[in-house]
Design an enzyme around this catalytic site. Sequence first.
Site, short mmCIF file in Angstrom:
data_model
loop_
_atom_site.label_atom_id
_atom_site.label_comp_id
_atom_site.label_asym_id
_atom_site.label_seq_id
_atom_site.Cartn_x
_atom_site.Cartn_y
_atom_site.Cartn_z
CG ASP A 158 -1.93 1.05 1.28
OD1 ASP A 158 -2.79 1.02 0.39
OD2 ASP A 158 -1.89 1.93 2.18
CD GLU B 117 16.34 -14.29 3.83
OE1 GLU B 117 15.59 -14.80 4.70
OE2 GLU B 117 16.95 -13.23 4.00
C1 NOJ Z 1 -4.48 2.93 -0.89
C2 NOJ Z 1 -5.60 2.00 -0.55
O1 NOJ Z 1 -5.93 1.27 -1.69
C3 NOJ Z 1 -6.74 2.86 -0.06
O2 NOJ Z 1 -7.93 2.14 0.09
C4 NOJ Z 1 -6.33 3.50 1.24
O3 NOJ Z 1 -7.33 4.40 1.66
C5 NOJ Z 1 -5.02 4.28 1.07
N1 NOJ Z 1 -4.05 3.56 0.32
C6 NOJ Z 1 -4.43 4.59 2.42
O4 NOJ Z 1 -3.95 3.41 3.00
#
Ligand code: NOJ
Length: 575
Positions: free
Chosen positions: A236, A285
């Site tokens: 993310d 790994e």
């Molecule tokens: C991207 C994620 O896909 C989204 O749903 C989220 O709100 C933001 N990152 C923050 O983590």
Amino acid sequence: MTQNLADTSRPAAVPAAEPTAEPIATNAGASRGWWRDAVIYQVYPRSFADGNGDGMGDLPGVRSRLPYLRDLGVDAVWLSPFYASPQADAGYDVADYRAVDPMFGTLLDADALIRDAHQLGLRIIVDLVPNHSSDQHEWFQRALREGPGSPLRERYHFRPGKGAQGELPPNDWESIFGGPAWTRTVDPDGTPGDWYLHLFAPEQPDFNWENPAVADEFRSILRFWLDMGVDGFRIDVAHGMVKAPGLPDLGSHDQLKLLGNDVMPFFDQDGVHEIYRAWRKILDEYPGERIGVAEAWTPTVQRTANYVRPDELHQAFNFQYLGTHWDAAALREVIDVSLDAMRPVDAPATWVLSNHDVTRHATRFANPPGGTQIRTAGDRELGLRRARAATLLMLALPGSAYLYQGEELGLPDVTDLPDEVRQDPSFFRQAGQDGFRDGCRVPIPWSGTEAPYGFGPTPGGPSWLPQPASWAELSVEVQTGDPTSTLELYRSALAVRREHPALGAGTAVSWLPSAEGVLAFRRDSAAGSFVCTVNTTPEPVRIAAPGRLLLASAELAVVDGESVLPTDSAVWWAV
Ligand code: NOJ
């Protein structure tokens, strides 16, 4: 809060899945680059299947539906976060990275899910959220409690405010969800204190990746899930962890409009690549080709390619493709640019049309071009026609493709959710770019005539967002066996993609001459060739059939020996 795998007090909710002929052996040494052409299905756990009937999807629910995913024909399942979280941002605010939130089940459920998936020949990719934690994370809570000078504060970005009384934020950065990217704290003695940085909601404080404890912790978290047997991570905000030194002002307002076009002091800084080099060593790994997938919003596909250099991650989402409207010239250009950008780093191109952050593509294509957050239902029939064609186009391209749960049912976005049921934090921070994400997160329909349409076990039972009555007609049960349904189109497409030697991995397409608004390309292999034709125009177009018909998103007619490509259609041909 960390759970114990040996805890067997919670009975398995579903019987173990039937093994198939080709289970995944995560300890297998041989490398076949499975991810280079994988079709990866995104499960949004809140909205996929609710095993215990509380209205919220859960891991036992996902587990019970794994055979459906195997039969659909996908290679891997990516699960959005199911970790312990106060759910301020639907789980992208993690309080404990090694625990399953009770709303989704237990670690034991996660373990059973991973094992069953492997038995069925499906790989599991989990979401990792390293840019920020929840404000309820133990580190952040201690940092607040211990006050200025606490070493825990070094793991986040705490700064004194500007102005005579420190009453102004430390810099001018704006949150992606709207409003300032800083929130002021209250010191343990009750007086106003320092500010902390949160690029997203105030409940999501950003980690300070300059602090070695943060890097250590995430290396340990990676190993925890790799030891559990996961096949990879979707990372993310993979472009956000490193901030420009000194956290300089941006000097402009409306910063959201700059995203994706300009290099920002908090996004796509070169320092992030060090992190991925370290992570790649850990992934390598482990046997069985464990992968990392970057969610990196960068100004260009070329910048995206930096995340998938040979010693970094394996794949990165292609958001430029997702953002391209139904226009032949624009599609051709983004396909070429994407393939060209990935070739020098020897990474597969990826393709994606929908996810949990954008309006579903059946609704985007039902409306005039207008970005990825659409608020109107538009022309549903037009949107579905184009969505089916867009899917066949995507699945014909070289590389890996991502599907978002429910798109195989042709689901539209729910554009008329009443304000009082909405949960997306950016909806409540008005200026946010993503304020309408609840519309693509409505629980999906499986069966029956009454909500929640098999999402939960009880007809008339709850679902955390209401489903439209019209979804009874779109359920898996209704579409199964109907050769004209979108579900059967996806099943057929994925089956052909597995079988046809010219489909799947690759680095190039050969464009064929075609009329304006029509795309035609060829893919060759030693064992056979393949042609895809796409008509994006509002009129049927006649062509000489390039080969034997394999699959079409709409019914083809033959007139005077020529094939007629229906408006907004894609056709696959064996050559
Ligand atoms: C991207 C994620 O896909 C989204 O749903 C989220 O709100 C933001 N990152 C923050 O983590």
